[in-house]
Motif scaffolding. Structure first.
Motif, PDB file in Angstrom:
ATOM      1  N   LYS A   1      16.456  36.235 -65.141  1.00  0.00           N
ATOM      2  CA  LYS A   1      16.972  35.985 -63.793  1.00  0.00           C
ATOM      3  C   LYS A   1      15.968  36.419 -62.732  1.00  0.00           C
ATOM      4  O   LYS A   1      15.674  35.680 -61.785  1.00  0.00           O
ATOM      5  CB  LYS A   1      18.297  36.724 -63.606  1.00  0.00           C
ATOM      6  CG  LYS A   1      19.448  36.134 -64.400  1.00  0.00           C
ATOM      7  CD  LYS A   1      20.750  36.855 -64.104  1.00  0.00           C
ATOM      8  CE  LYS A   1      21.920  36.227 -64.869  1.00  0.00           C
ATOM      9  NZ  LYS A   1      23.207  36.905 -64.583  1.00  0.00           N
ATOM     10  N   SER A   2      15.406  37.608 -62.897  1.00  0.00           N
ATOM     11  CA  SER A   2      14.426  38.080 -61.915  1.00  0.00           C
ATOM     12  C   SER A   2      13.127  37.301 -62.014  1.00  0.00           C
ATOM     13  O   SER A   2      12.491  37.002 -60.990  1.00  0.00           O
ATOM     14  CB  SER A   2      14.170  39.576 -62.130  1.00  0.00           C
ATOM     15  OG  SER A   2      15.337  40.328 -61.910  1.00  0.00           O
ATOM     16  N   ILE A   3      12.703  36.953 -63.255  1.00  0.00           N
ATOM     17  CA  ILE A   3      11.465  36.185 -63.411  1.00  0.00           C
ATOM     18  C   ILE A   3      11.620  34.798 -62.795  1.00  0.00           C
ATOM     19  O   ILE A   3      10.661  34.235 -62.245  1.00  0.00           O
ATOM     20  CB  ILE A   3      11.088  36.093 -64.907  1.00  0.00           C
ATOM     21  CG1 ILE A   3      10.760  37.488 -65.455  1.00  0.00           C
ATOM     22  CG2 ILE A   3       9.901  35.168 -65.117  1.00  0.00           C
ATOM     23  CD1 ILE A   3      10.506  37.523 -66.952  1.00  0.00           C
ATOM     24  N   TRP A   4      12.830  34.248 -62.841  1.00  0.00           N
ATOM     25  CA  TRP A   4      13.069  32.935 -62.234  1.00  0.00           C
ATOM     26  C   TRP A   4      12.803  32.973 -60.735  1.00  0.00           C
ATOM     27  O   TRP A   4      12.186  32.052 -60.179  1.00  0.00           O
ATOM     28  CB  TRP A   4      14.509  32.500 -62.513  1.00  0.00           C
ATOM     29  CG  TRP A   4      14.863  31.169 -61.897  1.00  0.00           C
ATOM     30  CD1 TRP A   4      14.560  29.931 -62.375  1.00  0.00           C
ATOM     31  CD2 TRP A   4      15.588  30.964 -60.674  1.00  0.00           C
ATOM     32  NE1 TRP A   4      15.049  28.964 -61.536  1.00  0.00           N
ATOM     33  CE2 TRP A   4      15.692  29.564 -60.481  1.00  0.00           C
ATOM     34  CE3 TRP A   4      16.163  31.801 -59.739  1.00  0.00           C
ATOM     35  CZ2 TRP A   4      16.330  29.003 -59.379  1.00  0.00           C
ATOM     36  CZ3 TRP A   4      16.812  31.253 -58.643  1.00  0.00           C
ATOM     37  CH2 TRP A   4      16.896  29.874 -58.460  1.00  0.00           C
ATOM     38  N   TYR A   5      13.220  34.041 -60.076  1.00  0.00           N
ATOM     39  CA  TYR A   5      12.938  34.167 -58.638  1.00  0.00           C
ATOM     40  C   TYR A   5      11.437  34.263 -58.392  1.00  0.00           C
ATOM     41  O   TYR A   5      10.902  33.660 -57.445  1.00  0.00           O
ATOM     42  CB  TYR A   5      13.626  35.408 -58.074  1.00  0.00           C
ATOM     43  CG  TYR A   5      15.101  35.230 -57.844  1.00  0.00           C
ATOM     44  CD1 TYR A   5      15.582  34.420 -56.820  1.00  0.00           C
ATOM     45  CD2 TYR A   5      16.026  35.873 -58.648  1.00  0.00           C
ATOM     46  CE1 TYR A   5      16.939  34.250 -56.609  1.00  0.00           C
ATOM     47  CE2 TYR A   5      17.389  35.720 -58.451  1.00  0.00           C
ATOM     48  CZ  TYR A   5      17.841  34.904 -57.425  1.00  0.00           C
ATOM     49  OH  TYR A   5      19.189  34.743 -57.225  1.00  0.00           O
ATOM     50  N   ALA A   6      10.726  35.039 -59.219  1.00  0.00           N
ATOM     51  CA  ALA A   6       9.283  35.169 -59.037  1.00  0.00           C
ATOM     52  C   ALA A   6       8.579  33.832 -59.256  1.00  0.00           C
ATOM     53  O   ALA A   6       7.633  33.484 -58.529  1.00  0.00           O
ATOM     54  CB  ALA A   6       8.745  36.228 -59.994  1.00  0.00           C
ATOM     55  N   PHE A   7       9.027  33.060 -60.276  1.00  0.00           N
ATOM     56  CA  PHE A   7       8.403  31.758 -60.554  1.00  0.00           C
ATOM     57  C   PHE A   7       8.639  30.782 -59.403  1.00  0.00           C
ATOM     58  O   PHE A   7       7.713  30.106 -58.939  1.00  0.00           O
ATOM     59  CB  PHE A   7       8.958  31.203 -61.866  1.00  0.00           C
ATOM     60  CG  PHE A   7       8.333  29.905 -62.282  1.00  0.00           C
ATOM     61  CD1 PHE A   7       7.197  29.896 -63.075  1.00  0.00           C
ATOM     62  CD2 PHE A   7       8.880  28.681 -61.886  1.00  0.00           C
ATOM     63  CE1 PHE A   7       6.609  28.696 -63.467  1.00  0.00           C
ATOM     64  CE2 PHE A   7       8.298  27.484 -62.267  1.00  0.00           C
ATOM     65  CZ  PHE A   7       7.155  27.486 -63.061  1.00  0.00           C
ATOM     66  N   THR A   8       9.870  30.707 -58.927  1.00  0.00           N
ATOM     67  CA  THR A   8      10.172  29.750 -57.850  1.00  0.00           C
ATOM     68  C   THR A   8       9.494  30.140 -56.541  1.00  0.00           C
ATOM     69  O   THR A   8       9.216  29.271 -55.713  1.00  0.00           O
ATOM     70  CB  THR A   8      11.691  29.670 -57.632  1.00  0.00           C
ATOM     71  OG1 THR A   8      12.212  30.993 -57.401  1.00  0.00           O
ATOM     72  CG2 THR A   8      12.370  29.077 -58.854  1.00  0.00           C
ATOM     73  N   SER A   9       9.218  31.440 -56.358  1.00  0.00           N
ATOM     74  CA  SER A   9       8.523  31.838 -55.122  1.00  0.00           C
ATOM     75  C   SER A   9       7.080  31.347 -55.117  1.00  0.00           C
ATOM     76  O   SER A   9       6.478  31.198 -54.045  1.00  0.00           O
ATOM     77  CB  SER A   9       8.547  33.357 -54.984  1.00  0.00           C
ATOM     78  OG  SER A   9       7.765  33.980 -56.000  1.00  0.00           O
ATOM     79  N   LEU A  10       6.505  31.089 -56.310  1.00  0.00           N
ATOM     80  CA  LEU A  10       5.137  30.566 -56.385  1.00  0.00           C
ATOM     81  C   LEU A  10       5.089  29.045 -56.233  1.00  0.00           C
ATOM     82  O   LEU A  10       4.005  28.481 -56.061  1.00  0.00           O
ATOM     83  CB  LEU A  10       4.514  30.958 -57.732  1.00  0.00           C
ATOM     84  CG  LEU A  10       4.394  32.464 -58.002  1.00  0.00           C
ATOM     85  CD1 LEU A  10       3.832  32.712 -59.406  1.00  0.00           C
ATOM     86  CD2 LEU A  10       3.523  33.139 -56.969  1.00  0.00           C
ATOM     87  N   ASP A  11       6.249  28.413 -56.326  1.00  0.00           N
ATOM     88  CA  ASP A  11       6.316  26.946 -56.170  1.00  0.00           C
ATOM     89  C   ASP A  11       6.391  26.620 -54.682  1.00  0.00           C
ATOM     90  O   ASP A  11       7.472  26.396 -54.117  1.00  0.00           O
ATOM     91  CB  ASP A  11       7.535  26.418 -56.930  1.00  0.00           C
ATOM     92  CG  ASP A  11       7.636  24.902 -56.875  1.00  0.00           C
ATOM     93  OD1 ASP A  11       6.649  24.261 -56.458  1.00  0.00           O
ATOM     94  OD2 ASP A  11       8.701  24.369 -57.226  1.00  0.00           O
TER      95      ASP A  11
END
Length: 570
Positions: A14-24
């Motif tokens: 869940k937290s990694i998903w936020y980090a990934f989408t912030s780079l998109d």
């Protein structure tokens, strides 16, 4: 893979998903490889796992230099990062803070003039973590109104105020999409900062209450607070700050958690019970583990009841192999919502009064029941399979531990035997040394006895020599007196005889010296017939003899006696 491992990876994703989408940045669902390298490196570091710098390149070696989608990144993430994560080996709050800082800079925009008044950035981070904990398990992550209400009630209870649901009801009535679809974390933080979900009169009280809820739900703290604990060594009572989690209860010197004094391990075999007051302490209870019994004193009866109930909950979770109370409560709330939704659907269907619909409802109900039974059976099978797998792992671990213990026992036995042999050898050497010492002591005693005997003999001989010398000295003095009388005779009238004026020099000789008597006698007579005034009788053996060690010659003594008798006759 065990249930706890799956739950851990699900929470991390869940937290990694936020980090990934912030780079998109372009909202296209893809991220460049360079950004993924930086993200992967940060995840390796914060999760405390070995870093593999070439694994990403090898995984996407056929993908040219283009961006990578989340579906393409997931296999790498599962294989090289999530599969290596171990629970308790990393700081969970630091991991979530990394993901929060990456996504907050891009997505968090608080309401102007209100966002900074109620929620600080630290409060927003805690709300972000709690949102992930209560959000649904599908992406994009959302939190439904029922979970929002549950969280607001927890915070209100922590602030010691009654829950007021009107702000949330007003928001849901004004925004139907929130009621139907839920809200994202950014919408949730915006409403919290603006005060649309909870009425708060004091921002400081809100922060303290949020901190308490954060510890309880995020860190799995069932209860914390001060209590008195009885020591095991000194048996005195000390006040400690206790923090209860499902698997153990740690205690510290104070609530800053800097000086940890120890912890009480909890398992399904622990027993928690109240005990009578004693030692001047009230509200006592004890925790009995397999190795020790811990005695505590709560502040009052209410605190004792709360602590015993919390400890019994922890023991129950250990017996059910569950690591989090709030995950269990979340699942129960989901089941309750599903049942309520089905009941509402059934009641709505029944109100139509249509026979065909009733049959349909019955068929649906039967189908639903069948599906529920099938799902329950499937779930039970999965649980049983996982249980068997875990039991098999435990048996293997026990066998491995047993083999290790047997190996250690064999090594200890060999070491003991070698030590015994070495001790026997040393004992033998010591016995030989003792015998040698005894022989030397006996030889020394004999030598000392011989030395003493020789010393005594020398002393006896010395005494004999001294006695002989003393007697010789007395004889010499006596003969000197006699010679003086012979050399100067006294007439009957008292006048001295003029015919003789002899001055004899008696020369003594050493022991064992033989003198030729006839020679000495003839010499003396010749001197005496010539009428010499001086007549010397000399009888030395050599010119180098020591006069002090000589003794009177018996021949000279006889001559002197004859001379004296002749003088007196004349």
């Amino acid at each position: 893979m065990s249930v706890s491992t799956m739950e851990l990876q699900s929470e991390l994703l869940k937290s990694i998903w936020y980090a990934f989408t912030s780079l998109d940045m372009e909202k296209c669902g893809k991220v460049s490889k360079s950004q993924l390298k930086v993200l992967s490196h940060n995840l390796y570091t914060v999760l405390n796992i070995p870093h593999d710098p070439v694994a990403l390149e090898e995984h996407f070696q056929d993908d040219d230099d283009g961006p990578v989608s989340k579906h393409g990144y997931m296999p790498y993430l599962n294989k090289y990062i999530l599969a290596k994560v171990k629970e308790g080996a990393y700081d969970k709050e630091m991991f979530d803070d990394l993901c929060w800082m990456m996504t907050m800079k891009k997505n968090y925009r608080p309401t102007s003039g209100q966002g900074g008044l109620l929620c600080s950035l630290r409060d927003c981070f805690k709300l972000f973590c709690l949102f992930n904990l209560l959000s649904e398990d599908h992406y994009p992550l959302i939190m439904i109104p029922q979970e929002v209400e549950y969280l607001m009630k927890k915070i209100s209870t922590a602030m010691n105020q009654e829950w007021d649901g009107k702000p949330l009801e007003d928001l849901l009535s004004q925004n139907a999409s929130v009621q139907e679809e839920g809200m994202s974390v950014w919408v949730f933080l915006d409403h919290m900062g603006a005060g649309r979900l909870l009425r708060v009169s004091n921002a400081g009280a809100f922060s303290l209450a949020l901190d308490q809820v954060f510890f309880e739900m995020y860190h799995n703290v069932l209860k914390r607070g001060y209590m008195w604990k009885k020591g095991h060594v000194r048996r005195n009572w000390m006040e400690r700050w206790f923090v209860l989690r499902p698997s153990f209860m740690a205690y510290y010197a104070s609530e800053d958690l800097k000086d940890k004094k120890g912890e009480i391990p909890l398992d399904q075999y622990c027993v928690v019970e109240a005990i009578p007051d004693r030692d001047g302490k009230r509200c006592l209870f004890c925790v009995k583990t397999t190795s020790k019994t811990y005695e505590m004193s709560a502040a009052d009866q209410r605190q004792r009841v709360e602590w015993t109930q919390a400890l019994q909950t922890a023991v129950r979770l250990q017996g059910e192999r569950k690591s989090s109370l709030h995950q269990e409560l979340k699942l129960k709330r989901q089941v309750q919502r599903e049942q309520s939704q089905r009941e509402r659907s059934l009641s709505a269907s029944r109100s139509r009064g249509n026979q065909s619909e009733e049959h349909t409802i019955q068929d649906l109900e039967k189908e639903r029941q069948g599906q529920e039974i099938e799902s329950i059976i499937q779930h039970q099978r999965e649980v049983e399979a996982r249980r068997r797998e875990e039991e098999e792992k435990e048996r293997e671990q026990q066998k491995e531990v047993q083999r290790e213990l047997e190996r250690q026992l064999d090594e200890a036995e060999k070491l003991r035997e070698s030590m015994q042999a070495e001790m026997a050898e040393k004992e033998k050497e010591a016995e030989q040394q003792r015998k040698r010492i005894q022989e030397l002591e006996l030889t020394q005693q004999k030598l000392e006895a011989a030395l003493n005997t020789e010393i005594q003999a020398h002393m006896e001989e010395e005494r004999e020599v001294q006695e002989k010398l003393r007697k010789a000295s007395i004889h010499v003095r006596h003969w000197n007196v006699q010679l003086n009388r012979l050399m100067k005779p006294i007439a009957p009238g008292g006048n001295a005889l003029p015919c003789l004026s002899l001055s004899l020099s008696v020369v003594i000789k050493q022991k064992n010296t033989t003198i030729r008597s006839q020679r000495n006698l003839s010499s003396f007579r010749k001197c005496f017939d010539r009428g010499d005034t001086t007549c010397a009788i000399r009888m030395p053996m050599s010119h180098d003899e020591d006069y002090d060690s000589w003794q009177v010659d018996p021949v000279a003594y006889t001559l002197l006696q004859e001379l004296r008798n002749t003088s007196l006759t004349n």
